[in-house]
Structures are given as C-alpha cells and as structure tokens.
Design a protein around this motif. Structure first.
Motif, PDB file in Angstrom:
ATOM      1  N   ILE A 147      15.468 -35.873   5.149  1.00  2.26           N
ATOM      2  CA  ILE A 147      13.757 -36.178   5.538  1.00  2.26           C
ATOM      3  C   ILE A 147      13.446 -35.704   6.764  1.00  2.26           C
ATOM      4  O   ILE A 147      13.982 -35.879   7.751  1.00  2.26           O
ATOM      5  CB  ILE A 147      13.979 -37.784   5.416  1.00  2.26           C
ATOM      6  CG1 ILE A 147      14.638 -38.265   3.984  1.00  2.26           C
ATOM      7  CG2 ILE A 147      12.560 -38.375   5.473  1.00  2.26           C
ATOM      8  CD1 ILE A 147      14.809 -39.760   4.023  1.00  2.26           C
ATOM      9  N   SER A 206       5.562 -41.062   9.353  1.00  2.00           N
ATOM     10  CA  SER A 206       4.587 -41.418   8.639  1.00  2.00           C
ATOM     11  C   SER A 206       4.901 -42.521   7.876  1.00  2.00           C
ATOM     12  O   SER A 206       4.275 -43.829   7.709  1.00  2.00           O
ATOM     13  CB  SER A 206       4.146 -40.273   7.474  1.00  2.00           C
ATOM     14  OG  SER A 206       3.018 -40.850   6.593  1.00  2.00           O
ATOM     15  N   GLU A 246       8.036 -36.878   7.866  1.00  2.00           N
ATOM     16  CA  GLU A 246       7.901 -37.963   6.576  1.00  2.00           C
ATOM     17  C   GLU A 246       8.619 -39.458   7.316  1.00  2.00           C
ATOM     18  O   GLU A 246       7.953 -40.529   6.939  1.00  2.00           O
ATOM     19  CB  GLU A 246       8.926 -37.288   5.525  1.00  2.00           C
ATOM     20  CG  GLU A 246       8.269 -36.339   4.782  1.00  2.00           C
ATOM     21  CD  GLU A 246       9.236 -35.772   3.805  1.00  2.00           C
ATOM     22  OE1 GLU A 246       9.180 -35.972   2.752  1.00  2.00           O
ATOM     23  OE2 GLU A 246      10.511 -35.256   4.228  1.00  2.00           O
TER      24      GLU A 246
END
Length: 215
Positions: free
Chosen positions: A89, A96, A93
C-alpha cells in the motif's frame, strides 16, 4: 525645550534588549514543553515530536489515550494492522486512509504523527513509537515501574507494604506501578526490579553465592 531624540546607537541598543527578552521568553517557553527525560533513536524522534506538540496544546493525556486506543484497535482489527504494515500500500494511500479514519475522532497531533509516519514509510514501527511516548508520559507523571518476583504469591497487604517502602526510598514525587511474578525456583525471599536496577534478595541467590565461596 527640545525633546531628546535617541541616536542610532541608542536605538540599536534598545532593539537588542527587546530582542534578547523575546528570545529568552521563547527559550523558556520551548523548554517548558520538552520531554522530562532524554530518549534517542528513530522511534524516539517521532515520540518526542508528538510529545512537544501535544504539550504546547495541553493534549498530553488525550494524545496518549488516542495512541493507545489505536494500538489496541490494530490488535482487534486485522484490516487496520494490514493498512499500517503492508508495504504494498502506497504512502499516499495510507496517509489518506488514516486522515479519513481519524478525522473528527482524534486530535490534530495524533493525525499529524500518523500521516508523517506514513509519509516516511514508518507505520510498521507504530507500536514502538507508542511505547516511547508512554515512557515519556510515565516520566511526566513521576511513575516508576517495579516488579517483585517471589517464590510464593504475595498478598495484597504484602504488595502494598513493599510499594510504600519503594516509594519511601524514591521520594514522595514518585508513584510506583507495581507488578508481581512468581518463580518457585527462588525457594524464598524476593527479587526486585525497579526501573533498570535489580536487587536479588532470594534464598537461592544466597545459596549460589555460598557454593562459589572457596572452602
């Protein structure tokens, strides 16, 4: 009567005094928010920054609770732990997702700590950073961890008595957080661990010492 106009030198001296007072005030203000103990390393860098930010906003205890709650949540919810630790990941990402998850539920200090760690790809070390932050908080509260190891389980009266004795030795400003363990191999007596200090008062240690004494 003509009024005295300060010369350029007098103006410079006046401004230098004002600047010195402002710098001194800032130095005292900054010192007031520094952690009470020195800790070092990459995990300490994040914990120290969070401590200073939380102290300036009067949120030390709140941030402590938020960090601990999130740590507990990672143990109960594998998906959250996966988000923090999965290297696949992206940093963006993760950052956020954390902002969305914590918005309105955590202080800006906690959110900033986590998003900064996400941006630096350090979220896998979250538990270690929380551990250092709690170490700073215990020092702030004057708490000292002590472990009593005995051959037999201690009664509440015995643990209270030992706790008071340790607090008496350390001073009234310290609060002892006492835990107990049982080790039947000690035969009798106690082993006491206070912070990084260790005291062995067990019978087995005395027997070992006697066995090493030349006859």
């Amino acid at each position: 009567t003509t009024s005295h106009r300060p010369s350029a030198l007098e103006k410079a001296m006046m401004f230098s005094k004002i600047a010195a007072r402002q710098l001194t005030a800032r130095a005292f203000s900054a010192a007031a928010h520094q952690p009470p103990i020195k800790v070092h390393g990459i995990h300490a860098r994040y914990a120290n920054a969070a401590y200073v930010a939380a102290s300036k906003q009067g949120l030390l205890d709140q941030v402590s609770g938020e960090l601990e709650s999130l740590l507990e949540a990672t143990k109960k919810h594998p998906g959250l732990k996966h988000l923090l630790e999965n290297p696949v990941i992206s940093r963006e990402e993760k950052s956020s997702a954390l902002e969305t998850l914590l918005s309105g539920a955590a202080s800006p200090v906690t959110i900033n700590l986590l998003t900064t760690m996400a941006g630096n790809n350090r979220l896998a070390d979250y538990d270690k950073v929380v551990g250092v932050y709690e170490q700073l908080m215990k020092a702030t509260r004057g708490e000292v961890e002590a472990t009593i190891i005995s051959a037999d389980p201690l009664t509440k009266g015995q643990t209270d008595q030992i706790s008071k004795a340790i607090e008496s030795e350390l001073g009234s400003a310290k609060k002892v957080i006492l835990s107990t363990e049982v080790d039947e191999s000690l035969i009798g007596g106690l082993q006491v661990q206070i912070g990084d200090k260790f005291l062995d008062l067990s019978v087995s240690s005395k027997i070992d010492a006697l066995s090493r004494t030349p006859v």
